[in-house]
Enzyme design. Structure first.
Site, mmCIF file in Angstrom:
data_model
loop_
_atom_site.group_PDB
_atom_site.id
_atom_site.type_symbol
_atom_site.label_atom_id
_atom_site.label_comp_id
_atom_site.label_asym_id
_atom_site.label_seq_id
_atom_site.Cartn_x
_atom_site.Cartn_y
_atom_site.Cartn_z
ATOM 1 N N SER A 89 33.914 48.980 -15.482
ATOM 2 C CA SER A 89 34.825 47.952 -14.969
ATOM 3 C C SER A 89 36.195 48.058 -15.671
ATOM 4 O O SER A 89 36.852 49.100 -15.555
ATOM 5 C CB SER A 89 34.175 46.578 -15.146
ATOM 6 O OG SER A 89 34.861 45.615 -14.390
ATOM 7 N N ASP B 257 28.584 45.378 -5.057
ATOM 8 C CA ASP B 257 29.380 44.857 -6.174
ATOM 9 C C ASP B 257 30.314 43.772 -5.641
ATOM 10 O O ASP B 257 31.125 44.018 -4.743
ATOM 11 C CB ASP B 257 30.177 46.030 -6.757
ATOM 12 C CG ASP B 257 30.900 45.691 -8.037
ATOM 13 O OD1 ASP B 257 31.450 44.580 -8.133
ATOM 14 O OD2 ASP B 257 30.927 46.565 -8.922
ATOM 15 N N HIS C 57 27.429 44.819 -9.903
ATOM 16 C CA HIS C 57 28.363 45.116 -11.001
ATOM 17 C C HIS C 57 27.691 45.008 -12.374
ATOM 18 O O HIS C 57 28.345 45.158 -13.397
ATOM 19 C CB HIS C 57 29.520 44.119 -10.923
ATOM 20 C CG HIS C 57 30.768 44.536 -11.634
ATOM 21 N ND1 HIS C 57 31.534 45.613 -11.235
ATOM 22 C CD2 HIS C 57 31.405 44.031 -12.722
ATOM 23 C CE1 HIS C 57 32.582 45.735 -12.044
ATOM 24 N NE2 HIS C 57 32.524 44.799 -12.955
#
Lengths: 277, 277
Positions: A146, A222, A255
């Site tokens: 991320s 995600d 995620h």
């Protein structure tokens, strides 16, 4: 650097250290995994940069990376995500700016620039420190998740002489054009978008090309996919510049660290191909 | 039971559920991992009981068990460690009594007995619930860590018709004779030590013998080794009663999830030998 804790893990050593960082002007903690092979000889290292709100603990405890690293003879170096401490500027109550959200850049704006120099910390100070004190050779790879995926891509692409390979899970691929990136870059770097380009993996690809071996994994379930992560922009840019780096899209994955855990073996094996040559 | 969350993990499903427990008289959460094989047919399940202060999340996020479970076609059922909620009795500020410290027994004393019936919850209500709603067959194994290792040994030894195998990491082996166990048993069961025996794995071994296949893993750098866990008492008792269960002692490993992660594959493979027959 001072050892905070050490425990056995897959016959290697899971450690946490603290040290006074001259780059960040504060005390920092980081985690290290040394595989069994490091008992006998210096080993290569994969640096793993974590995402928003994380510390050095998330990847260490949740990714299941040590099993693979033990197997492949790789060390893991896991830094914190920002400077820390009572005199470090923070954005009260905001998870995506300030502490836990350093974005792996060198801030030029107030009140951030005194401490928020994470780019230099990751590229220079931390490797110098750990390579001096731990059984590491000078073969390095960089990875992240991320915000840390953004960091890994930017740091890898800009420093192909320092890293042999680069990978990312769910990276913020084009931070100049997403809410997380725009907020952070405005605060840390100011409103002149020319200064943002050096911290945007898609801009760097357009300027320098794909400077080192690269792999990205992205879950298609995600929550942040379309608004923040934009893997299709990265994929298109790689294609435009003739890069051979792959963006692997995974149906049904989100995620979380459950996604990272599911594919960390593939990413570490990707790095091992270059680190062990 | 109501699905709280679901995410993909090693091509299977990592889920969290909540339900109103009639045994515990409160709302409970638990986690489940369904391996890819469960998409096509009912699969066996390993119940994993966690230790003091844990919820259903610790083992789910830190043990790296899903990779192995996916591989072996095993479901994981991961309950919470006590009843929960505003009207559930608790011991303020104490980590080893009350919420997070149910000790997998049926409390007979006030103020605990209304909700603290974890033994019946784990042995009866939870399996009945998940086997009704999820693709599970009736082949079960039970495992756990620390307080949950105690729970797994006690529940396994007392219910060989319900579980095909039993394992524990760092279990509280002889709770009648250690500070954690004495405190909890006094509070939940009262001062009559005759009532404690049914919840002490060493007492159960002496009374019934080793009633099912059993494996224990214990780190030798565990801070709680001598005062709380007493693997040597368990080992001696197994030997005295002629059991073939093994207590594996591991040099350098502590009480943490780094230890569990390092040996979860061996424990799940142990269970698979019995579950897959």
């Amino acid at each position: 650097m001072e050892l905070v804790s050490e425990t056995r893990c897959f016959d290697g050593r899971q450690q946490q250290y603290q040290h006074q960082s001259s780059t960040l002007n504060c005390n920092m903690q980081f985690s290290v995994y040394l595989p069994p092979a490091a008992e006998h000889k210096p080993v290569p290292a994969v640096y793993f940069l974590s995402g928003l709100t994380c510390t050095d603990q998330n990847f260490a405890t949740k990714a299941g990376a040590q099993r693979v690293a033990a197997n492949l003879g790789l060390a893991l170096i896991i830094p914190d995500t920002s400077p820390r401490g009572d005199d470090v500027a923070d954005a009260d109550g905001e998870y995506d700016l300030g502490c836990g959200a350093g974005f792996y850049l060198n801030a030029t704006q107030q009140p951030w620039r005194q401490h928020y120099q994470m780019y230099d910390y990751i590229v220079s100070e931390l490797p110098q420190l750990v390579e001096q004190h731990l059984p590491l050779n000078d073969r390095r790879a960089i990875a992240g998740h991320s915000m840390g995926g953004h960091g890994a891509l930017v740091i890898g692409l800009r420093n192909p002489a320092r890293y042999l390979s680069c990978s990312a899970f769910s990276p913020i691929s084009n931070p100049s054009n997403c809410p997380w990136g725009e907020k952070a870059f405005s605060a840390y770097l100011g409103d002149d978008k020319a200064a943002w380009k050096q911290y945007d993996s898609c801009e760097l690809l357009r300027e320098f090309g794909q400077t080192l071996p690269l792999r990205v994994d992205q879950g298609l379930a995600d929550n942040f996919l379309d608004q923040q992560l934009k893997p299709e922009v990265l994929k298109q840019t790689l294609s435009d510049v003739g890069g051979d780096g792959k963006v692997h899209l995974h149906e049904g994955y989100d995620h979380s660290y459950y996604f990272i855990a599911s594919f960390i073996e593939e990413q570490l094996r990707f790095h091992a191909r270059y680190l062990q040559q």
